[in-house]
Design an enzyme around this catalytic site. Sequence first.
Site, PDB file in Angstrom:
ATOM      1  N   ASP A 183      20.032 -35.057  42.355  1.00 58.86           N
ATOM      2  CA  ASP A 183      20.590 -34.418  41.155  1.00 58.86           C
ATOM      3  C   ASP A 183      21.534 -33.283  41.518  1.00 58.86           C
ATOM      4  O   ASP A 183      22.490 -33.004  40.798  1.00 58.86           O
ATOM      5  CB  ASP A 183      19.464 -33.849  40.276  1.00 58.86           C
ATOM      6  CG  ASP A 183      18.778 -34.918  39.458  1.00 58.86           C
ATOM      7  OD1 ASP A 183      19.232 -36.072  39.486  1.00 58.86           O
ATOM      8  OD2 ASP A 183      17.775 -34.593  38.791  1.00 58.86           O
ATOM      9  N   HIS A 195      18.635 -23.886  35.368  1.00 59.29           N
ATOM     10  CA  HIS A 195      17.487 -24.513  36.039  1.00 59.29           C
ATOM     11  C   HIS A 195      17.247 -23.995  37.463  1.00 59.29           C
ATOM     12  O   HIS A 195      16.153 -24.196  38.002  1.00 59.29           O
ATOM     13  CB  HIS A 195      17.668 -26.029  36.115  1.00 59.29           C
ATOM     14  CG  HIS A 195      17.671 -26.723  34.785  1.00 59.29           C
ATOM     15  ND1 HIS A 195      16.654 -26.584  33.872  1.00 59.29           N
ATOM     16  CD2 HIS A 195      18.587 -27.558  34.220  1.00 59.29           C
ATOM     17  CE1 HIS A 195      16.941 -27.307  32.797  1.00 59.29           C
ATOM     18  NE2 HIS A 195      18.101 -27.899  32.988  1.00 59.29           N
ATOM     19  N   GLY A 229      18.226 -29.620  38.587  1.00 60.92           N
ATOM     20  CA  GLY A 229      18.954 -30.020  37.388  1.00 60.92           C
ATOM     21  C   GLY A 229      20.430 -29.670  37.396  1.00 60.92           C
ATOM     22  O   GLY A 229      20.946 -29.125  36.412  1.00 60.92           O
ATOM     23  N   ASP A 232      20.649 -25.062  24.914  1.00 62.96           N
ATOM     24  CA  ASP A 232      20.795 -26.300  25.680  1.00 62.96           C
ATOM     25  C   ASP A 232      19.659 -27.232  25.271  1.00 62.96           C
ATOM     26  O   ASP A 232      18.588 -26.775  24.867  1.00 62.96           O
ATOM     27  CB  ASP A 232      20.676 -25.932  27.170  1.00 62.96           C
ATOM     28  CG  ASP A 232      21.099 -27.018  28.126  1.00 62.96           C
ATOM     29  OD1 ASP A 232      20.373 -28.029  28.223  1.00 62.96           O
ATOM     30  OD2 ASP A 232      22.121 -26.846  28.804  1.00 62.96           O
ATOM     31  N   HIS A 271      17.903 -28.927  27.218  1.00 62.65           N
ATOM     32  CA  HIS A 271      16.852 -28.823  28.241  1.00 62.65           C
ATOM     33  C   HIS A 271      16.248 -27.421  28.246  1.00 62.65           C
ATOM     34  O   HIS A 271      16.938 -26.435  28.003  1.00 62.65           O
ATOM     35  CB  HIS A 271      17.421 -29.141  29.623  1.00 62.65           C
ATOM     36  CG  HIS A 271      18.002 -30.520  29.731  1.00 62.65           C
ATOM     37  ND1 HIS A 271      19.355 -30.775  29.577  1.00 62.65           N
ATOM     38  CD2 HIS A 271      17.419 -31.714  29.960  1.00 62.65           C
ATOM     39  CE1 HIS A 271      19.561 -32.078  29.712  1.00 62.65           C
ATOM     40  NE2 HIS A 271      18.402 -32.669  29.948  1.00 62.65           N
ATOM     41  N   ASP A 310      24.875 -30.018  25.552  1.00 59.53           N
ATOM     42  CA  ASP A 310      24.196 -31.320  25.557  1.00 59.53           C
ATOM     43  C   ASP A 310      23.248 -31.473  24.376  1.00 59.53           C
ATOM     44  O   ASP A 310      22.633 -32.527  24.196  1.00 59.53           O
ATOM     45  CB  ASP A 310      23.458 -31.563  26.883  1.00 59.53           C
ATOM     46  CG  ASP A 310      22.627 -30.385  27.341  1.00 59.53           C
ATOM     47  OD1 ASP A 310      22.500 -29.404  26.581  1.00 59.53           O
ATOM     48  OD2 ASP A 310      22.094 -30.434  28.471  1.00 59.53           O
ATOM     49  N   TYR A 313      27.607 -33.292  28.678  1.00 59.30           N
ATOM     50  CA  TYR A 313      27.992 -34.390  29.547  1.00 59.30           C
ATOM     51  C   TYR A 313      28.913 -35.413  28.883  1.00 59.30           C
ATOM     52  O   TYR A 313      29.378 -36.333  29.542  1.00 59.30           O
ATOM     53  CB  TYR A 313      26.722 -35.044  30.123  1.00 59.30           C
ATOM     54  CG  TYR A 313      25.857 -33.981  30.753  1.00 59.30           C
ATOM     55  CD1 TYR A 313      26.230 -33.397  31.965  1.00 59.30           C
ATOM     56  CD2 TYR A 313      24.747 -33.464  30.091  1.00 59.30           C
ATOM     57  CE1 TYR A 313      25.498 -32.363  32.520  1.00 59.30           C
ATOM     58  CE2 TYR A 313      24.006 -32.436  30.631  1.00 59.30           C
ATOM     59  CZ  TYR A 313      24.391 -31.887  31.848  1.00 59.30           C
ATOM     60  OH  TYR A 313      23.666 -30.839  32.385  1.00 59.30           O
TER      61      TYR A 313
END
Length: 495
Positions: free
Chosen positions: A107, A149, A157, A184, A186, A272, A311
């Site tokens: 990643d 992250h 991440g 976000d 996440h 995202d 993304y």
Amino acid sequence: MDTGGNSLPSGADGVKRKVCYFYDPEVGNYYYGQGHPMKPHRIRMTHALLAHYGLLQHMQVHKPFPARDRDLCRFHADDYVNFLRSITPETQQDQLRQLKRFNVGEDCPVFDGLYSFCQTYAGGSVGGAVKLNHGLCDIAINWAGGLHHAKKCEASGFCYVNDIVLAILELLKLHQRVLYVDIDIHHGDGVEEAFYTTDRVMTVSFHKFGDYFPGTGDIRDIGYSKGKYYSLNVPLDDGIDDESYHYLFKPIIGKVMEVFKPGAVVLQCGADSLSGDRLGCFNLSIKGHAECVKFMRSFNVPLLLLGGGGYTIRNVARCWCYETGVALGMEVDDKMPQHEYYEYFGPDYTLHVAPSNMENKNSRTLLEDTRNQLLDNLSKLQHAPSVPFQERPPDIELPEADEDQDDGDERWDPDSDMEVDEERKPIPSRVKREAVEPETKDPEAQKGTAEQARGFDAATDETAVDVSPMPIDEPTMKVEQETLNKAADPMYPKS
């Protein structure tokens, strides 16, 4: 037109905002690799929109000074920073053990210019914090930052260096309390973990929870020790729309501002969470996402806006352009101006895109239960916790010279900035290629006045990261520093 960075009046408060914007023309050249969803090119697309919408001339535009090793080591472990600095695509096969140790390779791939990329995006976030601390702007923006992250000793991440933690540490030099808000999709795990045991930073994350990266962010995770109730997690399910999102966001953030009374706010604006994201599963419109920025702006507290995930890059650029307009208090036309990346935005060539008709799995009952539980947690907080604050690190002195004359801190010019971008040959639309690593600047040239201008306090070199209370920074040996980190730093891994 020179407006001195002042924006136009906006909203009920009608107060002008001075906005600083950080951008490095090289940032779009960094390339994670073929097929990787993280594309720094989106930052260049955002910048092009800002230029052609005429927003840059209403802001102070700064090229960030790269963060130095010692700046990154205010949070990250020395050996991890040394690894990031030394690893290259050519040498990575000889360092497989280190790659595994620091979670680099899949990643978080090794790519050309990786360390320069980290220095650039971290430099923009810390530079923004410095401008806020010195009262040189009301809102600072670094769309290249927000990589939430990254941990003290490892990448995660798509994030290598946690610029958010570094910026918050800078803000804590002046402010007793700093609020971090993350929209976000996440969970903002790296930032939460860094400040999990302190009451000087409150972290609030709105995110998808349940079989989704990074797997943390349960509503029951509330902080520990002095930090108990200072971590707030808002778990959400697929398909959440604007109305449902703000049913939670506004009352929760309103209550946080009332009881925590932060001196500064950092808002991570990961895109995202927008409808149609390549990796996401929410259904927010750009206006719904930007309403969070507008709401935070309304409190008139120093505000640092950062990027993050995102993304479907055409929508990321749309979103951050629109949110820059919100920060300035300027309405941005839906009809997109012609510019070098215009073809990315067809067939409609508009700034806004309609959300989808996907199912919203967040029932009103679930939303009510979540809201009530979180407001109950906030009711257990003492209002504005007192913090021993007798001494703090000395202020960073900025040079007296007019920053407009400083090449490294240059006000945007309609000709010069975009010409620089074009000279460096932006990646052609729809074609992603490996880019040449940016030139390494002479480290000696970055010393002296330039160090002060970029806002990294030389006196903070190799001192313990300790958020409560604030000690006066004093230079120490690195060996002593590591001992101090382990003994006194609430952010040092305990296991």
